[in-house]
Each structure stands twice: as C-alpha cells, then as structure tokens.
Design a protein around this motif. Structure first.
Motif, PDB file in Angstrom:
ATOM      1  N   ALA A  97      57.911  16.925  35.449  1.00 44.68           N
ATOM      2  CA  ALA A  97      57.864  18.307  35.851  1.00 44.68           C
ATOM      3  C   ALA A  97      58.214  19.370  34.964  1.00 44.68           C
ATOM      4  CB  ALA A  97      58.786  18.382  37.212  1.00 44.68           C
ATOM      5  N   ALA A  98      59.304  18.843  34.384  1.00 42.67           N
ATOM      6  CA  ALA A  98      59.770  19.708  33.241  1.00 42.67           C
ATOM      7  C   ALA A  98      58.437  20.030  32.142  1.00 42.67           C
ATOM      8  CB  ALA A  98      60.993  19.422  32.595  1.00 42.67           C
ATOM      9  N   ALA A  99      57.907  18.978  31.710  1.00 42.76           N
ATOM     10  CA  ALA A  99      56.819  18.934  30.714  1.00 42.76           C
ATOM     11  C   ALA A  99      55.627  19.883  31.268  1.00 42.76           C
ATOM     12  CB  ALA A  99      56.444  17.444  30.462  1.00 42.76           C
ATOM     13  N   LEU A 100      55.476  19.808  32.782  1.00 43.51           N
ATOM     14  CA  LEU A 100      54.319  20.489  33.126  1.00 43.51           C
ATOM     15  C   LEU A 100      54.631  22.082  33.111  1.00 43.51           C
ATOM     16  CD1 LEU A 100      52.754  18.992  36.498  1.00 43.51           C
ATOM     17  CD2 LEU A 100      51.856  19.609  34.236  1.00 43.51           C
ATOM     18  N   GLN A 101      55.832  22.377  33.156  1.00 42.20           N
ATOM     19  CA  GLN A 101      56.130  23.636  33.384  1.00 42.20           C
ATOM     20  C   GLN A 101      56.243  24.284  31.937  1.00 42.20           C
ATOM     21  OE1 GLN A 101      57.077  25.692  36.240  1.00 42.20           O
ATOM     22  NE2 GLN A 101      56.613  27.129  34.634  1.00 42.20           N
ATOM     23  N   ARG A 102      56.442  23.558  30.954  1.00 45.20           N
ATOM     24  CA  ARG A 102      56.669  23.877  29.574  1.00 45.20           C
ATOM     25  C   ARG A 102      55.041  24.339  29.298  1.00 45.20           C
ATOM     26  NH1 ARG A 102      61.333  20.592  28.425  1.00 45.20           N
ATOM     27  NH2 ARG A 102      62.780  21.854  27.276  1.00 45.20           N
ATOM     28  N   MET A 103      54.216  23.521  29.641  1.00 45.00           N
ATOM     29  CA  MET A 103      52.727  23.700  29.311  1.00 45.00           C
ATOM     30  C   MET A 103      52.232  24.878  30.044  1.00 45.00           C
ATOM     31  SD  MET A 103      51.033  20.118  29.527  1.00 45.00           S
ATOM     32  CE  MET A 103      49.524  20.754  28.690  1.00 45.00           C
ATOM     33  N   ALA A 104      52.640  25.275  31.106  1.00 48.09           N
ATOM     34  CA  ALA A 104      52.464  26.522  31.722  1.00 48.09           C
ATOM     35  C   ALA A 104      53.192  27.805  31.043  1.00 48.09           C
ATOM     36  CB  ALA A 104      52.871  26.417  33.267  1.00 48.09           C
ATOM     37  N   ASN A 105      54.080  27.503  30.606  1.00 47.03           N
ATOM     38  CA  ASN A 105      54.918  28.751  30.006  1.00 47.03           C
ATOM     39  C   ASN A 105      54.189  28.980  28.621  1.00 47.03           C
ATOM     40  OD1 ASN A 105      56.675  28.541  32.163  1.00 47.03           O
ATOM     41  ND2 ASN A 105      58.323  27.375  30.672  1.00 47.03           N
TER      42      ASN A 105
ATOM     43  N   ALA B 237      65.035  22.956  21.409  1.00 47.88           N
ATOM     44  CA  ALA B 237      65.006  23.032  19.991  1.00 47.88           C
ATOM     45  C   ALA B 237      63.412  23.534  19.551  1.00 47.88           C
ATOM     46  CB  ALA B 237      65.786  22.219  19.199  1.00 47.88           C
ATOM     47  N   HIS B 238      62.629  22.362  20.135  1.00 42.30           N
ATOM     48  CA  HIS B 238      61.250  22.352  19.693  1.00 42.30           C
ATOM     49  C   HIS B 238      60.421  23.508  20.442  1.00 42.30           C
ATOM     50  CE1 HIS B 238      62.058  18.394  18.169  1.00 42.30           C
ATOM     51  NE2 HIS B 238      60.911  18.634  17.495  1.00 42.30           N
ATOM     52  N   ASP B 239      61.262  24.139  21.691  1.00 41.20           N
ATOM     53  CA  ASP B 239      60.459  25.181  22.376  1.00 41.20           C
ATOM     54  C   ASP B 239      60.279  26.226  21.415  1.00 41.20           C
ATOM     55  OD1 ASP B 239      60.162  23.922  24.703  1.00 41.20           O
ATOM     56  OD2 ASP B 239      61.761  24.746  25.725  1.00 41.20           O
ATOM     57  N   VAL B 240      61.505  26.548  20.704  1.00 41.39           N
ATOM     58  CA  VAL B 240      61.698  27.652  19.659  1.00 41.39           C
ATOM     59  C   VAL B 240      60.665  27.652  18.492  1.00 41.39           C
ATOM     60  CG1 VAL B 240      63.283  28.878  18.051  1.00 41.39           C
ATOM     61  CG2 VAL B 240      63.960  28.188  20.345  1.00 41.39           C
ATOM     62  N   LEU B 241      60.466  26.316  18.049  1.00 38.18           N
ATOM     63  CA  LEU B 241      59.798  26.064  17.125  1.00 38.18           C
ATOM     64  C   LEU B 241      58.262  26.439  17.460  1.00 38.18           C
ATOM     65  CD1 LEU B 241      61.099  22.934  15.203  1.00 38.18           C
ATOM     66  CD2 LEU B 241      61.298  25.302  14.339  1.00 38.18           C
ATOM     67  N   ALA B 242      57.818  25.737  18.630  1.00 36.28           N
ATOM     68  CA  ALA B 242      56.366  26.086  19.085  1.00 36.28           C
ATOM     69  C   ALA B 242      56.287  27.123  19.313  1.00 36.28           C
ATOM     70  CB  ALA B 242      56.589  25.202  20.544  1.00 36.28           C
ATOM     71  N   ARG B 243      57.261  28.301  19.831  1.00 41.93           N
ATOM     72  CA  ARG B 243      56.552  29.478  20.109  1.00 41.93           C
ATOM     73  C   ARG B 243      56.490  30.209  18.653  1.00 41.93           C
ATOM     74  NH1 ARG B 243      56.511  32.483  24.333  1.00 41.93           N
ATOM     75  NH2 ARG B 243      57.363  30.612  25.442  1.00 41.93           N
TER      76      ARG B 243
END
Length: 299
Positions: free
Chosen positions: A54-62, A177-183
């Motif tokens: 569920a968290a992975a899906l939400q990340r993809m949406a974000n 941490a990877h969220d920051v790098l991904a953005r």
C-alpha cells in the motif's frame, strides 16, 4: 547506468516504433512485463523498500506526474479494496492514452506490485479504457479473467488486506531517503536540456520518415519558435542536431554492413546518391569507401 531512465514521451515513441516492426497488438503487454519500468533509479528502490505494498502504491501515485506529466494517479480505499486510478488528463489537447501505451503501463504496474505481494497473491481486477480486442487471450493471461473493457478510466483493484501486509525486507527509513533522491532525479530530468530532449526525439523518430521542426515541437508540446529560441540559448539549432543524429546513425549502420541504400532511406534521403553526397560532405569519404575500410579493419 545508475539513476538513468528515458522520458515517458520517448519511451512511448520507442514502444510504438518497436510495435510497428514486430506487428503485435499485444506488444505493450510484453514490454510492460519484461522491461524494468523504473530502471536502477532511486524511485525503484523507494518503492521496493516500502513498508507495505500500500505504501509503495501511494509512492507511485505521489510521483506519477513527475514520471509522466500526462498522467495523474490516485489511490483510494473502496470497501475492502484499494484501487489505483489514472485520472483523465487535465490538458484537453492531449490525445489520451492509446491502447499500446495503456497496456505497457498497466502490465508494468501490475508486475511491479505483484513482486511486493505475498507469494501467489495478485490484483483483483483491471479496468481498461480500450475496446475488447478480437483475441483477448494475451490480456487474460496477463491480468486474469476479471477485466472490464471500454471503462471510463484505467483502474487496478487489490484486496486491502494484501496491500497492508508488512513486508519482511522493507526499510521505510531508507525508502524515505530515496524519496528525496527520486524527486531530485525526476525534477532534473523534466528540466533536461532542450538539446538532449530534441536528440532523444530525433533518435526515436528517425525511421518514421521525414522529420521536421514542427513534428518535434509538437512532441514537446511547444511552438516551433519556442523550440528554436531554447535551442539557440544552448548554442545549437534543430538542423545541427538532426545532422548529428543522422551522422551517428549512418556510421552505426555502416559498421553493421547495412546496405547503403537502406541507410539513406532511413535517414530520409529518397535518392541514394543524395545520401552518398551528404556522407562525403560530412566525413570526406563516400559511404562505400568507409564501409570497405571498416570491413577490412574488423578482426
């Protein structure tokens, strides 16, 4: 290459060009299931390290609009299910998602999330905007029997209890941490130099025939004058980039001993002699002499 991924526009065009070569209506399904959709990127690891599907899906949406500006994705809980929905494009000028691209995105998404689910678990249903094909077997093999055709929007449904299960190898701290790098990666890609974006499109469009500034500008969703102005700001121009791509393609094809007439045709020259003259102007030798020299020098 770590962190590398081509733009969604270019990937769309590459898949379209490849599908025309293989002449398979289900080619989008094949690519989505066999090509790593996120590559070796920070976003991929952000999703893989997520605490739950569920968290992975939400990340993809974000991150959806950064991945592809044409796509807006929303995840909602509906009863005892979670549904991921691709919302209609805000820009009415956009042509909409064609079946090939929908197949590519849907099959890739389903395969990615399935890898995060417990063994044997999978999605509950899929809704596709395209009409039911004459032979639906490839789609049934990919998505199962529960497919809705000609739906208003693209959706994938999962049982909520499956999506909320905590994953054994997850690490939310590293995922954030990877969220920051991904953005950072995705933002930088969207702001990629005009020269690079035009070169990507030229490579993708090369074998489709005549390439004009108008076709490239349309693909970039800008006016021709805007394209010219941005390229000039980077000390280049459309013709210079087109010539560079043609040169590289010609040398590459000659190294594989592709017939000269075919190479000329691929580059938009109707007369083989016109290509030979252009090649000689570029490199000082004819394509025939260059090819002969290459073959002699090969071990």
């Amino acid at each position: 290459m770590p962190g590398f991924r081509v733009s969604a526009d270019l990937m769309d065009q590459l898949v379209t060009a490849a599908s025309q070569l293989v002449d398979r209506k289900d080619f989008g399904l094949y690519v989505g299931q066999h090509v790593e959709p996120l590559g070796n990127t920070a976003l991929k690891w952000s999703i893989v390290l997520s605490g739950s599907p569920a968290a992975a899906l939400q990340r993809m949406a974000n991150f959806s609009t950064l991945i592809d500006s044409r796509v807006s994705v929303e995840v909602q809980a509906v009863g005892n299910h979670h549904v991921l929905e691709r919302l209609p494009p805000v820009d009415l000028l956009y042509r909409g998602v064609d079946p090939l691209y929908e197949d590519f995105v849907a099959s890739g998404l389903v395969a990615l999330i399935q890898n995060l689910l417990p063994d044997g678990a999978r999605h509950s249903a899929v809704e596709l905007t395209q009409s039911k094909p004459d032979d639906p077997d490839p789609w049934t093999a990919c998505f199962g029997e529960n497919i809705t055709w000609s739906a208003p929007t693209f959706k994938v449904w999962w049982d909520t209890s499956l999506l909320r299960q905590q994953r054994v190898n997850s690490n939310e701290k590293l995922a954030r941490a990877h969220d920051v790098l991904a953005r950072q990666q995705l933002t930088a890609q969207k702001a990629a130099a005009w020269k690079q974006r035009v070169e990507w499109l030229l490579i993708a469009e090369l074998r489709r025939g005549a390439i004009t500034q108008k076709t490239i500008a349309k693909a970039l969703k800008v006016e021709v004058r805007t394209l010219q102005r941005n390229l000039k700001a980077e000390d280049t121009c459309f013709q210079e980039l087109l010539t560079g791509v043609r040169k590289s393609h010609a040398l590459s094809q000659l190294s594989y001993n592709v017939p000269i007439a075919q190479i000329g045709s691929e580059l938009g020259y109707k007369d083989p002699s016109a290509f030979s003259n252009a090649f000689k102007l570029w490199f000082g030798v004819s394509p025939r002499n260059y090819s002969d020299a290459i073959q002699v020098s090969m071990p």
